[in-house]
Design an enzyme around this catalytic site. Structure first.
Site, PDB file in Angstrom:
ATOM      1  N   GLY A  51       0.824  -1.208   0.000  1.00  0.00           N
ATOM      2  CA  GLY A  51       0.000   0.000   0.000  1.00  0.00           C
ATOM      3  C   GLY A  51       0.854   1.252   0.000  1.00  0.00           C
ATOM      4  CG  HIS A  52       4.389   1.319   0.824  1.00  0.00           C
ATOM      5  ND1 HIS A  52       5.535   0.915   0.182  1.00  0.00           N
ATOM      6  CD2 HIS A  52       4.171   0.404   1.789  1.00  0.00           C
ATOM      7  CE1 HIS A  52       5.980  -0.183   0.747  1.00  0.00           C
ATOM      8  NE2 HIS A  52       5.171  -0.535   1.719  1.00  0.00           N
ATOM      9  CB  ALA A  53       5.153   4.028  -4.592  1.00  0.00           C
TER      10      ALA A  53
END
Ligand code: TYD
Length: 145
Positions: A51-53
């Site tokens: 749920g991130h980059a």
């Protein structure tokens, strides 16, 4: 970065009737020097990780046991890659949003990372990530013209 830069890397596998062996050598089998290793385990059924980059971080994601899916998103398109072999790693360049889903019971996800942990390297807000992707695309376009 674009989705095509995410690729499965087949790691060396020493097959043996006593049990198989796989190894990873920093900068040889993967395109970065390994600074950190972490792993996810005891993931309850139905849970989502990721749920991130990352702004700079590169990673190799390996299913050490069991299986799970990695949903990749470069801000333009999405692709799902299933991991279920201990000798295969999924290479993720920077600027790639990822969700890890569908963990099988008892699965273990190991991640080799190019940098030490740094919260400032994360995009945890999807809209912020999209803005950064678009800015990068516009900058590239203006440097070409
Ligand atoms: P996060 O990277 O969001 O986990 P995942 O992407 O696997 O779902 O990290 C979860 C928490 O753990 C967050 O508070 C930061 C912390 N953390 C560290 O302290 N060191 C690390 O190397 C990692 C990967 C996370």
């Amino acid at each position: 970065m674009i989705l095509e830069d995410c690729k499965i890397i087949n790691l060396p596998k020493i097959a043996d009737p006593r049990g198989n062996l796989t190894f990873v050598e920093s900068s040889r089998h993967i395109p970065f020097e390994i600074k950190r290793v972490y792993y996810l385990y005891d993931v309850p059924g139905g849970e989502t990780r990721g749920g991130h980059a990352h702004k700079n971080l590169q990673q190799l994601i390996i299913s050490m046991s069991g299986s799970f899916d990695v949903v990749l998103d470069d801000g333009l398109e999405k692709k799902t890659v299933s991991l279920n072999r201990s000798y295969q790693g999924l290479y993720l360049p920077s600027m790639m949003w990822r969700d890890l889903v569908n963990f099988s019971s008892g699965s273990v996800c190991m991640v080799l990372a190019s940098e030490y942990y740094d919260e400032a390297d994360y995009y945890r807000d999807y809209d912020e990530f999209l803005k950064a992707v678009r800015k990068g695309i516009n900058n590239n376009a203006s440097s070409i013209s």
